[in-house]
Design an enzyme around this catalytic site. Structure first.
Site, PDB file in Angstrom:
ATOM      1  N   GLY A  90       0.817  -1.199   0.000  1.00  0.00           N
ATOM      2  CA  GLY A  90       0.000   0.000   0.000  1.00  0.00           C
ATOM      3  C   GLY A  90       0.853   1.252   0.000  1.00  0.00           C
ATOM      4  O   GLY A  90       2.078   1.201  -0.130  1.00  0.00           O
ATOM      5  N   ALA A  91       0.214   2.406   0.153  1.00  0.00           N
ATOM      6  CA  ALA A  91       0.916   3.683   0.250  1.00  0.00           C
ATOM      7  C   ALA A  91       0.012   4.665   0.968  1.00  0.00           C
ATOM      8  O   ALA A  91      -1.214   4.515   0.993  1.00  0.00           O
ATOM      9  CB  ALA A  91       1.294   4.215  -1.133  1.00  0.00           C
ATOM     10  N   ASP A  92       0.632   5.674   1.557  1.00  0.00           N
ATOM     11  CA  ASP A  92      -0.117   6.724   2.248  1.00  0.00           C
ATOM     12  C   ASP A  92      -0.350   7.932   1.353  1.00  0.00           C
ATOM     13  O   ASP A  92      -1.322   8.660   1.530  1.00  0.00           O
ATOM     14  CB  ASP A  92       0.621   7.128   3.522  1.00  0.00           C
ATOM     15  CG  ASP A  92       0.771   5.949   4.470  1.00  0.00           C
ATOM     16  OD1 ASP A  92      -0.254   5.426   4.934  1.00  0.00           O
ATOM     17  OD2 ASP A  92       1.908   5.525   4.726  1.00  0.00           O
ATOM     18  N   GLU A 111       9.676  -2.572   3.976  1.00  0.00           N
ATOM     19  CA  GLU A 111       8.915  -2.455   2.734  1.00  0.00           C
ATOM     20  C   GLU A 111       9.807  -1.981   1.591  1.00  0.00           C
ATOM     21  O   GLU A 111       9.734  -2.503   0.479  1.00  0.00           O
ATOM     22  CB  GLU A 111       7.748  -1.480   2.929  1.00  0.00           C
ATOM     23  CG  GLU A 111       6.644  -2.042   3.807  1.00  0.00           C
ATOM     24  CD  GLU A 111       5.598  -1.015   4.182  1.00  0.00           C
ATOM     25  OE1 GLU A 111       4.491  -1.408   4.556  1.00  0.00           O
ATOM     26  OE2 GLU A 111       5.890   0.201   4.110  1.00  0.00           O
TER      27      GLU A 111
END
Length: 235
Positions: A90-92, A111
């Site tokens: 995922g990513a923010d 990650e």
């Protein structure tokens, strides 16, 4: 798993779309976070049904390791492999150039190691994570050795950042990473050159890694909810 929550349904659909990219015989990096958790679940489902076989996973966190074992995905380590086909994470934040800020789960060091080694890195996010410029909505996480916390915070302030130590939720004291370190979250008014900032921060003594992922992502799968219905598009 059954739910009527459109946001959860959207995360499930994005996770399923990423899991569908996995083919038999692949070595897959398993990321951290709520959306990636669904990808891990669906990879496990595909293994259990016999749709794919001979999959090995490399977890990026203790959370990912626990989920992989729960869903029957055999695990390996970077010590014993000579390639990695795919990583799902995922990513923010995601900018128009596919650069990322990651580290909301304090797992960005592992990650980055795993995601950069994969032949293809697939990012799974919801549309709220898309930004015009990194740092717009999310603080930049920096993992630091405990003994260097004060000196690193001073160095980050000299770079124009506003650093703060990440504190635990339902825990007295700071967040501790899987490596036994601390996380400093930094607010920058503007991240104009993420490539240079990533290098500059990582050159501060005591810093292990920061949450800028520049030029790493290959595919961005974006989940959206339109008229109450989940959908997935490739960014």
């Amino acid at each position: 798993m059954t739910t009527t929550d459109p946001v959860k349904l959207m995360k499930q659909e994005v996770g399923k779309a990423a899991a569908s990219k996995v083919k038999s015989g692949m070595i897959v990096g398993l990321g951290t976070g709520s959306t990636t958790a669904y990808a891990i679940e669906y990879i496990g489902d595909r293994l259990k049904s016999g749709e794919i076989e001979n999959i090995l996973g490399i977890p990026t966190s203790f959370q990912a390791e626990v989920l992989a074992r729960q869903y029957g995905i055999p695990l390996t380590t970077l010590d014993v492999i000579d390639r990695m086909d795919l990583a799902i994470d995922g990513a923010d934040e995601v900018d128009p150039n596919k650069n990322l800020i990651k580290g909301g789960g304090a797992a960005h060091t592992r990650e980055k190691i795993v995601d950069t080694l994969a032949d293809q890195f697939i990012v799974v996010v919801d549309s709220g994570k898309l930004v015009d410029r990194l740092g717009s909505t999310f603080l930049l996480p920096v993992e630091v050795m405990p003994m260097a916390m004060t000196t690193v915070m001073k160095a980050l302030a000299k770079l124009g950042g506003k650093p703060q130590l990440r504190m635990g939720v339902k825990k007295a004291g700071p967040v501790i990473t899987d490596q036994g370190n601390m996380v400093i979250d930094v607010k920058f008014d503007s991240i104009d050159n993420p490539t240079e900032l990533e290098k500059t921060i990582n050159n501060i003594p005591g810093v292990l890694e920061n949450g800028l992922f520049v030029g790493v992502a290959d595919v961005i799968l974006v989940g959206e909810v339109k008229d109450g219905q989940p959908s997935v598009r490739e960014f």
